[in-house]
Design a protein around this motif. Sequence first.
Motif, PDB file in Angstrom:
ATOM      1  N   GLN A   3     -10.145  47.346  31.938  1.00  0.00           N
ATOM      2  CA  GLN A   3     -10.833  47.397  30.953  1.00  0.00           C
ATOM      3  C   GLN A   3     -10.490  48.529  30.389  1.00  0.00           C
ATOM      4  O   GLN A   3      -9.784  48.691  29.439  1.00  0.00           O
ATOM      5  CB  GLN A   3     -12.340  47.945  31.398  1.00  0.00           C
ATOM      6  CG  GLN A   3     -13.093  47.566  32.036  1.00  0.00           C
ATOM      7  CD  GLN A   3     -14.073  47.762  32.439  1.00  0.00           C
ATOM      8  OE1 GLN A   3     -14.731  48.847  33.080  1.00  0.00           O
ATOM      9  NE2 GLN A   3     -15.782  46.730  32.838  1.00  0.00           N
ATOM     10  N   SER A   4      -9.267  49.581  31.094  1.00  0.00           N
ATOM     11  CA  SER A   4      -8.971  50.678  30.309  1.00  0.00           C
ATOM     12  C   SER A   4      -7.875  50.250  29.752  1.00  0.00           C
ATOM     13  O   SER A   4      -7.304  50.288  28.351  1.00  0.00           O
ATOM     14  CB  SER A   4      -8.289  52.138  31.371  1.00  0.00           C
ATOM     15  OG  SER A   4      -9.989  52.023  31.546  1.00  0.00           O
ATOM     16  N   LEU A   5      -6.522  49.414  30.811  1.00  0.00           N
ATOM     17  CA  LEU A   5      -5.678  48.889  29.704  1.00  0.00           C
ATOM     18  C   LEU A   5      -5.656  47.354  28.767  1.00  0.00           C
ATOM     19  O   LEU A   5      -4.694  48.205  27.346  1.00  0.00           O
ATOM     20  CB  LEU A   5      -5.214  47.943  30.813  1.00  0.00           C
ATOM     21  CG  LEU A   5      -3.424  49.152  31.635  1.00  0.00           C
ATOM     22  CD1 LEU A   5      -4.074  47.960  33.332  1.00  0.00           C
ATOM     23  CD2 LEU A   5      -2.832  49.229  31.411  1.00  0.00           C
ATOM     24  N   ASP A   6      -6.792  47.135  28.796  1.00  0.00           N
ATOM     25  CA  ASP A   6      -7.257  46.511  27.622  1.00  0.00           C
ATOM     26  C   ASP A   6      -7.002  46.839  26.602  1.00  0.00           C
ATOM     27  O   ASP A   6      -6.919  46.344  25.596  1.00  0.00           O
ATOM     28  CB  ASP A   6      -8.817  45.370  28.249  1.00  0.00           C
ATOM     29  CG  ASP A   6      -8.866  44.322  27.353  1.00  0.00           C
ATOM     30  OD1 ASP A   6      -7.817  43.695  27.195  1.00  0.00           O
ATOM     31  OD2 ASP A   6      -9.751  44.544  26.314  1.00  0.00           O
ATOM     32  N   LEU A   7      -8.110  47.841  26.638  1.00  0.00           N
ATOM     33  CA  LEU A   7      -8.958  48.792  25.464  1.00  0.00           C
ATOM     34  C   LEU A   7      -7.200  49.681  25.048  1.00  0.00           C
ATOM     35  O   LEU A   7      -6.872  49.920  23.771  1.00  0.00           O
ATOM     36  CB  LEU A   7     -10.041  49.851  26.415  1.00  0.00           C
ATOM     37  CG  LEU A   7     -10.555  51.087  24.609  1.00  0.00           C
ATOM     38  CD1 LEU A   7     -10.937  49.925  24.134  1.00  0.00           C
ATOM     39  CD2 LEU A   7     -11.610  51.995  25.286  1.00  0.00           C
ATOM     40  N   VAL A   8      -6.654  50.076  25.595  1.00  0.00           N
ATOM     41  CA  VAL A   8      -5.716  50.775  25.026  1.00  0.00           C
ATOM     42  C   VAL A   8      -4.879  50.021  24.471  1.00  0.00           C
ATOM     43  O   VAL A   8      -4.055  50.074  23.585  1.00  0.00           O
ATOM     44  CB  VAL A   8      -4.525  50.764  26.046  1.00  0.00           C
ATOM     45  CG1 VAL A   8      -3.182  52.082  25.771  1.00  0.00           C
ATOM     46  CG2 VAL A   8      -5.192  52.310  26.934  1.00  0.00           C
TER      47      VAL A   8
ATOM     48  N   GLN B  85      -2.684  43.913  23.121  1.00  0.00           N
ATOM     49  CA  GLN B  85      -2.575  43.981  24.215  1.00  0.00           C
ATOM     50  C   GLN B  85      -2.357  42.026  24.562  1.00  0.00           C
ATOM     51  O   GLN B  85      -2.821  42.200  25.632  1.00  0.00           O
ATOM     52  CB  GLN B  85      -4.798  43.138  23.796  1.00  0.00           C
ATOM     53  CG  GLN B  85      -5.724  43.171  24.061  1.00  0.00           C
ATOM     54  CD  GLN B  85      -6.698  43.029  23.216  1.00  0.00           C
ATOM     55  OE1 GLN B  85      -6.927  43.160  21.514  1.00  0.00           O
ATOM     56  NE2 GLN B  85      -8.197  42.356  23.813  1.00  0.00           N
ATOM     57  N   GLN B  86      -1.476  41.770  23.862  1.00  0.00           N
ATOM     58  CA  GLN B  86      -0.621  40.355  24.631  1.00  0.00           C
ATOM     59  C   GLN B  86       0.028  41.508  26.068  1.00  0.00           C
ATOM     60  O   GLN B  86       0.209  41.135  27.346  1.00  0.00           O
ATOM     61  CB  GLN B  86       0.007  39.850  23.859  1.00  0.00           C
ATOM     62  CG  GLN B  86       0.658  38.318  24.555  1.00  0.00           C
ATOM     63  CD  GLN B  86       1.291  37.708  23.666  1.00  0.00           C
ATOM     64  OE1 GLN B  86       1.166  37.954  22.341  1.00  0.00           O
ATOM     65  NE2 GLN B  86       2.152  37.298  24.284  1.00  0.00           N
ATOM     66  N   ARG B  87       0.161  42.796  25.795  1.00  0.00           N
ATOM     67  CA  ARG B  87       1.107  42.851  26.672  1.00  0.00           C
ATOM     68  C   ARG B  87       0.278  43.533  28.278  1.00  0.00           C
ATOM     69  O   ARG B  87       0.253  43.233  28.841  1.00  0.00           O
ATOM     70  CB  ARG B  87       1.885  44.761  26.612  1.00  0.00           C
ATOM     71  CG  ARG B  87       2.761  45.369  27.584  1.00  0.00           C
ATOM     72  CD  ARG B  87       2.990  45.184  28.365  1.00  0.00           C
ATOM     73  NE  ARG B  87       4.102  45.713  29.301  1.00  0.00           N
ATOM     74  CZ  ARG B  87       4.876  45.490  30.515  1.00  0.00           C
ATOM     75  NH1 ARG B  87       5.233  44.402  30.294  1.00  0.00           N
ATOM     76  NH2 ARG B  87       4.515  46.301  30.996  1.00  0.00           N
ATOM     77  N   THR B  88      -1.147  44.036  27.311  1.00  0.00           N
ATOM     78  CA  THR B  88      -1.757  44.736  28.730  1.00  0.00           C
ATOM     79  C   THR B  88      -2.218  43.852  29.714  1.00  0.00           C
ATOM     80  O   THR B  88      -2.566  43.529  30.395  1.00  0.00           O
ATOM     81  CB  THR B  88      -2.683  45.979  27.879  1.00  0.00           C
ATOM     82  OG1 THR B  88      -3.071  44.982  27.208  1.00  0.00           O
ATOM     83  CG2 THR B  88      -2.275  46.762  27.458  1.00  0.00           C
ATOM     84  N   ALA B  89      -2.899  42.337  28.684  1.00  0.00           N
ATOM     85  CA  ALA B  89      -3.228  40.954  29.356  1.00  0.00           C
ATOM     86  C   ALA B  89      -2.154  40.607  30.603  1.00  0.00           C
ATOM     87  O   ALA B  89      -1.632  40.094  31.663  1.00  0.00           O
ATOM     88  CB  ALA B  89      -3.169  39.950  28.813  1.00  0.00           C
TER      89      ALA B  89
END
Length: 386
Positions: free
Chosen positions: A182-187, A194-198
Amino acid sequence: MSKKIIKDCARLLCLLLVGMALLGCSAGPGSNKAETDQPAVSAQGTVNSEMQTVTDLVGREVHVKIPAQRIVAVGPGSLRLVAYAEGTKGVVGIEDMEKKVPTGRPYMFAYPELKSLPTIGQGGIDTVPDEEALLSVKPDVIFIAYLVDKAKADNLQKKTGIPVVVLSYGPLATFNEKEIYQSLDLVGQIIGTQQRTAEVINYVKKSQLDLAERTKGIADADKPKVYVGGLGVKGTQGIESTQAKYPPFMNIGARSVVDETGKSGSLMIEREKLVSWDPDILFIDEGGYSKVLADAQKNPTFYQSLRAVKNGQVYGQIPYNFYTTNIDTALADAYYAGKVIFPEKFQDIDPVKKSEEIYTFLLGKPVYEEMAKDYGGFKKLDLTQP
């Protein structure tokens, strides 16, 4: 004015009006974002950010400029998540602790240029945010983990006038915790990656699935008994320092003797308990290896009474818990433990090459050699020799 000149002017005006109409049709509201899936960019080359509302990991609604272009990350693990999200180019200051403690954190090996940035506070698990230092670098957003609760985050935001977004690694700070994802997605949402964190989240989950599938179906009775000692807890610890539900073991379904306690998290055990467990394989966290080795020289009888020591089944693990969880190193440790405990199930795995793959995907650079230089890397350890 001649009729010819009047006709030419009328024709030119008509062409201009048509061109303007076509331009208006092709560049309507939001068209740039729809076509490129990137933030709108002005004629001067700057990103056009807009205020949006996000919900952070303590349930606060925060109004923040998205994509944020000037970033600071405060507290255990915040800067690491920004690095995974490929956001380091937007970082405008880092904690002094990140600069002065050179070991244990792969993201600082991957992005050494961060050390040249202004200092935004002392850093560390028992510090408080430095409001004056944070204001001096004029960030668009303050990412922060562990140092504040909801009330303290509200207070910091009120005092600085800067959006404060609270992140979390979860109560156990393991790479199984949904709060990390969740934190990664929020960052990623806030800095525009957001594509990178996904992709990062998907990579970690696929790695965990691969680890679990390799040992699926093996009965506990057919698994060797294993133990990990020397785990750091607020400093270097000895053989008695261990962890129940140790994530690298959990991900490969290892038969950890410590899990017989029914507990989870860090534990200090009695030496007699380790003797009674008598594991087949012993792992030593290399952060505590020097302390364990010194103890082994003082107390050789105790160590040589352990089956794993007598049989030469003692192996090093790279510390993954440093300023909370280094997800990359934790995954690398899991693959190495799998190679040692279940060699037939991990025949295709070269632990060093796998580690470099993990570091490269998550951080953009292969940094295993730097970690191995500091700690020793993946290898057998000998507790019987001085």
